[in-house]
Design a protein around this motif. Sequence first.
Motif: not given
Length: 161
Positions: A42-43, A51-55, A115-118, A124-125
Amino acid sequence: MKIQKSNSSRELGPIDSDFSGGFMHAIHQFYCTIHKHLEQTLTSKKQISFSQFMILIGFSSKEYPYITQSKLADHLMLTEATVSRHISTLVTKKLLTKEKDPDNKRSYKLSLTPRGITVYLEAKKIIMEELDTYLSSIKETDREIIIKNIIRMTETLNEKK
């Protein structure tokens, strides 16, 4: 019972020969390894940490278009300080908005930006593709057994609360 680290031939040392000790070690190794790989992926691909993804997951439900920091911390089983640091970063990256809660002046309502949704959906993908790759060595029937047993253990733990 001795367990080998998957990406190295270095022996980790003897583990309790009972099932519980081996189980705890295997769960810990699995979690740490998967977290490390997802963090790196992810990074490099989305410039967010796991962790940010989990948020961001906390905001993905349509039931909760707004969520407070304390509810998010409870839901993710993190401290409010940890959640606060991640939220600040996500607001700076323009993935979240943070507005004063009109009903509680000491609290903020948080929500995903477009942008956060995108970024959330793309991350997630990526994670789903990575997990599919990691789990491809496990037969489908074994995957179902693993999932059922993890759910059963979680329910047992939750009943003891």
